[in-house]
Design a protein around this motif. Structure first.
Motif, PDB file in Angstrom:
ATOM      1  N   LEU A  28       3.009   6.390   4.228  1.00 18.43           N
ATOM      2  CA  LEU A  28       2.468   5.279   3.452  1.00 18.43           C
ATOM      3  C   LEU A  28       1.142   5.660   2.810  1.00 18.43           C
ATOM      4  CD1 LEU A  28       3.368   2.336   5.845  1.00 18.43           C
ATOM      5  CD2 LEU A  28       4.401   2.859   3.633  1.00 18.43           C
ATOM      6  N   ASN A  29       0.399   6.507   3.512  1.00 14.19           N
ATOM      7  CA  ASN A  29      -0.862   6.940   2.917  1.00 14.19           C
ATOM      8  C   ASN A  29      -0.650   7.802   1.691  1.00 14.19           C
ATOM      9  OD1 ASN A  29      -3.575   6.285   3.703  1.00 14.19           O
ATOM     10  ND2 ASN A  29      -2.900   6.732   5.775  1.00 14.19           N
ATOM     11  N   LEU A  31       1.351   7.193  -0.460  1.00 13.82           N
ATOM     12  CA  LEU A  31       1.665   6.274  -1.554  1.00 13.82           C
ATOM     13  C   LEU A  31       0.425   5.554  -2.065  1.00 13.82           C
ATOM     14  CD1 LEU A  31       4.922   4.626  -0.151  1.00 13.82           C
ATOM     15  CD2 LEU A  31       4.686   6.690  -1.518  1.00 13.82           C
ATOM     16  N   THR A  32      -0.693   5.825  -1.446  1.00 13.57           N
ATOM     17  CA  THR A  32      -1.913   5.122  -1.858  1.00 13.57           C
ATOM     18  C   THR A  32      -2.985   6.132  -2.240  1.00 13.57           C
ATOM     19  OG1 THR A  32      -2.990   5.125   0.278  1.00 13.57           O
ATOM     20  CG2 THR A  32      -1.376   3.387  -0.110  1.00 13.57           C
ATOM     21  N   LEU A  33      -4.070   5.595  -2.761  1.00 15.25           N
ATOM     22  CA  LEU A  33      -5.190   6.462  -3.103  1.00 15.25           C
ATOM     23  C   LEU A  33      -6.074   6.759  -1.896  1.00 15.25           C
ATOM     24  CD1 LEU A  33      -6.413   5.151  -6.570  1.00 15.25           C
ATOM     25  CD2 LEU A  33      -5.235   7.272  -6.064  1.00 15.25           C
TER      26      LEU A  33
ATOM     27  N   ARG B 253       1.016   5.821  -5.986  1.00 10.96           N
ATOM     28  CA  ARG B 253      -0.446   5.959  -5.938  1.00 10.96           C
ATOM     29  C   ARG B 253      -1.072   5.430  -7.226  1.00 10.96           C
ATOM     30  NH1 ARG B 253      -2.463  11.643  -4.351  1.00 10.96           N
ATOM     31  NH2 ARG B 253      -4.304  10.487  -3.800  1.00 10.96           N
ATOM     32  N   THR B 256      -2.009   1.803  -7.048  1.00 11.74           N
ATOM     33  CA  THR B 256      -2.919   1.352  -5.996  1.00 11.74           C
ATOM     34  C   THR B 256      -3.847   0.247  -6.502  1.00 11.74           C
ATOM     35  OG1 THR B 256      -2.868   3.513  -4.970  1.00 11.74           O
ATOM     36  CG2 THR B 256      -4.702   2.101  -4.390  1.00 11.74           C
TER      37      THR B 256
END
Lengths: 273, 773
Positions: A28-29, A31-33, B253, B256
């Motif tokens: 999940l990380n 998938l994020t900034l 991402r 986000t």
């Protein structure tokens, strides 16, 4: 045994659940900034410190810090969890920085030696119970000396009583070295009995040159060979059980030191993320 | 055989936690006492006898043979001495020993790395830099403020979290993304807020499956990006090897920070709105009318048959550029630009207005001599050049409502202003003749807000030949130098008076000059008439008299018609002398310069465009377009612009080149199909060449469907380029989502979107070179 299996199943279940959770967090990380490496890194360092604390626990047996066996359980399963956390932390890739390679190598060696230690402490213990007489490791040289003296006594007896040097020649050629020092270390580690079979075969082959009295002596010597072989096995297995800690414990401290430097450098060069 | 027995007399007590053990242990015969704490051998005898009463008794351990036969010596010592050994560390002590040295070695390694400048950078580097940054090598200070003057700045540990953009500022020293380099998308925060608000107000809700979880574990980048600088390393992770792509970014991402989140391009991506055209085209070209009408009617070689006849991809294959004029439009429109078939073929640059010399004389205003037959107007060009002098500009403003040829009813101020203007016109002509092109420099550079370079000024002068202006001046003002000298010195001897037309003025023009026709061999009524007409036209009295005003006004039209059509046709239809007549017929100056250039016609100095991209017309339009509004506004410049920018103006520039209003209120003529100064890197990118393989028999119209109902022409009646009716319908998302799935063409965000909407500039790099090298 049922209780042990149940406990192991529960522990493996918890380990699997934590590993899946760790992987999910990692995934999940990605998938994020957010830079999940900070989180996974701190968790990994915490687990490593906890694992290292087991050594401290043994240093202070008088403190009420819980039973060592419970600590060992946490240490074993925590160690396995740390391997998965480590893989998540390095994002399943091989590091390519010099310090990172050193750090990763240390972790791999420490974790690998831990796994090896776990495996041999499980399997070697059974073999020690099953093979020969259980002896205290520190007394093995004394027992080896006693066996050697007994064998030499028998040979001297045969020479004086039978006026024949067949047994003595055979002993000098094939058995003297065997009785004088520990032999066949790696054969014992890997559970091979081939050296014993070879020796036994040679003894049997030599029997045709012996008379009845000599054969009786040779029978006693053969018994000593088996005892010495089992004693060597105990020596090898117990050496391994004690030897892996020579890698595991010292490198754990090295790992923690380099990990500390790694944390400092990461925060120093974090680049605003 | 049993090896091990336990019992006080049968076995020793093992103490594995002791640091030292007897050196004979490995031989199986350790001594009883063992070494001391410092590892010194204490072995002297096999036992320590005990005295009971008056006798010493042997105490040898059973394991070592039990009580000896000899027994202790009389003095109480054991009779069996033991050879001293070299004690060795116990297993546990060995482990501690190894541990100590490993820790010491590690600590030494760390101190060496941190303190040593030789290998520190290469060792602490977390990995090789990507190839694009590889040149930086191990110079950490290039990108990290933590490295200061070759040493680690540990004080940065306190501020590393508080000053997130500190290191990123080093990035933008090379990768300058404008004033908002560290903002999300390199946008100004106000622009970012506007976009966010616009998307938020659409009412659409995020549809991303994992959104609740991701929102939970993720930092609040939405507010962060609006309030703080975004560190470059947030997205660009370095030290991952030479082949690492720094600009790679996962689809999720990207979202986000976004207000509206979705799973993938086919699943949740918002429908395209007004894509791909965000503004009207720079070149006015109605695809629909050309394809459906003009290209159908005019089926010549110049007519394109496919889109690629007029468009070609750029070197990157992204944009479809318009091919050069010479291979696209010239086939049909080149002659039109030079005036063929057009009412207006040239533009008057200098022109002598008719003035009321008598009234000047009556009112005592000294204007000197003036051509009696001049009856033109002050051209916008003259007005603009004269306006560079504030006094003349004021005078021009005061005579706006009066006619110079009738000054009878003017008040004193007006007639004085008129006199000033007349003298200024003479001075203008004199200066142009004597100073040449540099006079344009001195005049135009005085205009407010202008910073013209030599190239622009050269184009504004249009290559005016000295002979042309000299001959015009000689014919208009033969004694101009003396006159102007008299004004300067206060000489009153030059009374206002008309100058009569000189005998050689003007150059023969059709309609007022006799063509030199070879006399026919046989009488013909047409030729008689023509001959008669010659006589009439040759009459200087008639043409040179007061009536010339009437003729002169329409002379151009008459000449055009006679030259191109009436005369030619008549002669062609004549009696066989047509060719001879045409060859001998002197052309009008305007026709003589049909390939473009300067010419004089009566009291006017005109310019005819040389063709497409005429520097003179283009430069005057460009310079006057920025003098339209605001503090730069000059009315005369506006007149020049209006003169040149009309749909039927000379050169027909504005027929194809649109005019846009700029942010500062000025206007700009779009000379090229790509508008410079407009955002060069939008959020969306598209490679045309990568999609050539998906066109079928419909060609480009697979995507670019003509919009038959759009009022394309109306779009260009205003100067706002963002309000328009395109020739093509908007492209829908479905056109792309058929192929852009993971299994086929992929659907990464960065396939179609740019993150930084400004190009990286390397302007801050010191690129100076040294002569020493």
């Amino acid at each position: 045994m049922i209780r042990f299996r149940k406990r192991r199943a529960v522990n493996i279940g918890i380990l699997a659940a934590l590993s899946v959770a760790a992987y999910l967090c990692y995934y999940l990380n990605t998938l994020t900034l957010s830079n999940g490496n900070f989180g996974s890194g701190w968790i990994l360092l915490g687990v490593m410190i906890f694992l290292a604390a087991y050594n401290g626990r043994k240093k202070f047996p008088f403190l009420p810090l819980g039973r060592s066996s419970v600590w060992l359980q946490f240490h074993a399963y925590g160690g396995l969890l740390s391997i998965f956390l480590f893989l998540c932390h390095i994002q399943f890739r091989i590091p390519n920085g010099c310090l990172e390679i050193v750090l990763a190598t240390l972790f791999v060696i420490v974790a690998g030696s831990g796994v090896v230690g776990l495996l041999i402490s499980r399997s070697f213990a059974r073999r020690l119970s099953a093979q020969g007489e259980e002896v205290i490791y520190e007394r093995i040289p004394l027992f080896r000396r006693n066996i050697s003296k007994a064998a030499e006594g028998l040979i001297l007896q045969s020479v004086s009583e039978m006026q024949s040097t067949v047994l003595a020649s055979f002993y000098r050629e094939y058995l003297h070295l065997f009785f004088s020092r520990p032999r066949y270390f790696w054969h014992h580690i890997f559970g091979s009995r081939e050296p014993l079979r070879i020796l036994t075969r040679r003894i049997k082959a030599n029997n045709r040159y012996l008379d009845e009295s000599e054969r009786e002596i040779m029978k006693n010597i053969t018994e000593l060979v088996k005892v010495k072989y089992d004693l060597d096995c105990h020596y090898a297995l117990q050496s391994a059980l004690k030897g892996w800690l020579f890698v595991h414990i010292p490198l754990t401290f090295a790992l923690l030191l380099v990990a500390g430097l790694h944390v400092l450098l990461i925060y120093l060069f974090r680049g605003g993320i | 055989m049993r090896l091990q027995r336990f019992g006080i007399d049968e076995s020793q007590y093992e103490r594995p936690d002791q640091k030292w053990i007897c050196g004979w242990t490995a031989k199986g015969c350790p001594c009883v006492e063992g070494p001391d704490d410092k590892g010194m051998c204490r072995g002297t005898a096999e036992c320590i006898p005990v005295r009971r009463g008056d006798r010493w008794h042997c105490q040898r351990h059973e394991g070592r043979g039990g009580t000896c036969d000899t027994g202790p010596l009389p003095d109480g010592r054991c009779c069996l001495t033991v050879t001293r050994c070299q004690p060795v560390r116990s297993l546990r002590a060995k482990r501690g020993f190894v541990g100590f040295w490993v820790i010491a070695a590690t600590a030494g390694f760390i101190f060496y790395i941190v303190g040593s400048p030789w290998h520190r950078n290469s060792v602490i580097s977390p990995g090789a830099l990507s190839s694009s940054h590889g040149i930086l090598g191990n110079d950490c200070a290039s990108c990290h403020t933590a490295m200061k003057e070759g040493t680690l700045d540990w004080s940065r540990l306190k501020t590393s979290a508080a000053v997130p953009a500190k290191d990123s500022n080093l990035c933008v020293e090379c990768h300058d993304m404008g004033v908002a380099s560290l903002n999300a998308h390199s946008l100004l925060k106000s622009d970012l807020a506007d976009i966010t608000e616009r998307i938020a107000t659409t009412g659409e809700k995020s549809s991303r499956s994992l959104d609740p979880i991701l929102s939970f574990i993720n930092e609040d980048y939405s507010s962060k990006t609006h309030n703080e600088a975004l560190a470059c390393a947030t997205c660009h992770r370095e030290h991952r090897g030479r082949d690492h792509q720094l600009t790679e970014m996962g689809n999720q991402r990207c979202q986000t920070c976004h207000v509206y989140k979705f799973d993938s391009f086919p699943d949740g991506h918002p429908e395209f709105s007004g894509y791909p055209f965000e503004a009207r085209t720079a070149i006015i070209f109605d695809h629909y009318t050309h394809i459906s009408e003009h290209f159908v009617k005019d089926s010549g070689a110049a007519v394109p048959s496919s889109c690629l006849d007029c468009h070609q991809p750029d070197s990157a294959g992204r944009r479809m550029l318009v091919r050069d004029f010479s291979v696209t439009c010239a086939g049909c429109h080149d002659d039109q630009i030079r005036g063929h078939g057009q009412m207006t073929k040239s533009v008057s640059f200098l022109q002598l207005p008719g003035i009321d010399v008598e009234t000047f004389a009556e009112r005592g205003i000294e204007v000197g001599r003036w051509p009696e037959d001049a009856d033109g107007d002050i051209t916008p060009f003259m007005r603009l050049l004269l306006s560079s002098d504030p006094a003349i500009r004021s005078a021009l403003n005061r005579i706006t409502d009066i006619e110079l040829y009738d000054l009878a009813d003017t008040d004193d101020e007006q007639i004085e202003s008129a006199g000033q203007v007349v003298i200024a016109i003479k001075n203008l002509i004199y200066k142009i003749e004597t100073e040449g092109h540099s006079y344009f420099n001195s005049r135009l550079r005085k205009l407010p807000g202008n910073s013209l370079d030599d190239r622009q000024l050269r184009h504004l002068a249009g290559g005016l030949p000295v002979d042309t202006i000299t001959k015009a001046r000689e014919q208009w003002f033969p004694d101009l130098a003396r006159e102007l000298s008299g004004y300067t010195s206060g000489d009153k001897s030059i009374e206002p008076e008309f100058i009569s037309k000189p005998p050689d003025l003007p150059r023969p023009e059709l309609g007022n000059q006799p063509p030199q026709v070879v006399p026919p061999t046989s009488a013909d009524s047409d030729e008689d008439i023509l001959a008669d007409t010659d006589d009439i036209l040759d009459d200087d009295d008639i043409l040179g008299g007061d009536d010339e005003d009437l003729l002169a006004e329409d002379s151009t039209d008459i000449i055009d018609l006679s030259d191109d059509e009436i005369i030619g046709e008549d002669i062609d239809a004549g009696n066989g002398v047509a060719n001879t007549a045409t060859q001998s017929l002197p052309k009008s100056p305007e026709e003589w310069v049909h390939t473009g250039g300067w010419y004089q016609a009566n009291y006017s100095l005109n310019y005819r465009p040389t063709g497409h991209s005429d520097d003179f017309i283009e430069s005057w339009l460009t310079i006057t377009s920025i003098l339209q509004t605001g503090s730069r506004r000059i009315a005369a410049a506006s007149d020049v612009f209006t003169t040149l920018a009309g749909r039927q103006s000379v050169g027909l520039c504005s027929k194809c080149h649109s005019v846009d209003s700029q942010a500062d209120g000025t206007l700009a003529v779009n000379w090229h199909s790509r508008i410079s100064g407009v955002e060069q890197k939008p959020f969306t990118k598209f490679s045309h060449s990568a999609h050539f393989n998906v066109v079928d028999r419909e060609g480009c119209m697979v995507c670019h469907e003509l919009n038959r109902n759009a009022d394309y022409a109306a779009t260009f009646k205003r100067f706002d380029r963002t309000v328009f009716h395109g020739n093509f319908k908007d492209i829908k998302r479905d056109s792309c989502s058929t192929c852009h799935v993971p299994e086929l063409a992929g659907n990464r965000c960065l396939d179609c979107h740019n993150y930084h909407v400004r190009e990286s500039s390397f302007s801050q790099i010191d690129s100076s070179f040294s002569s020493r090298k």
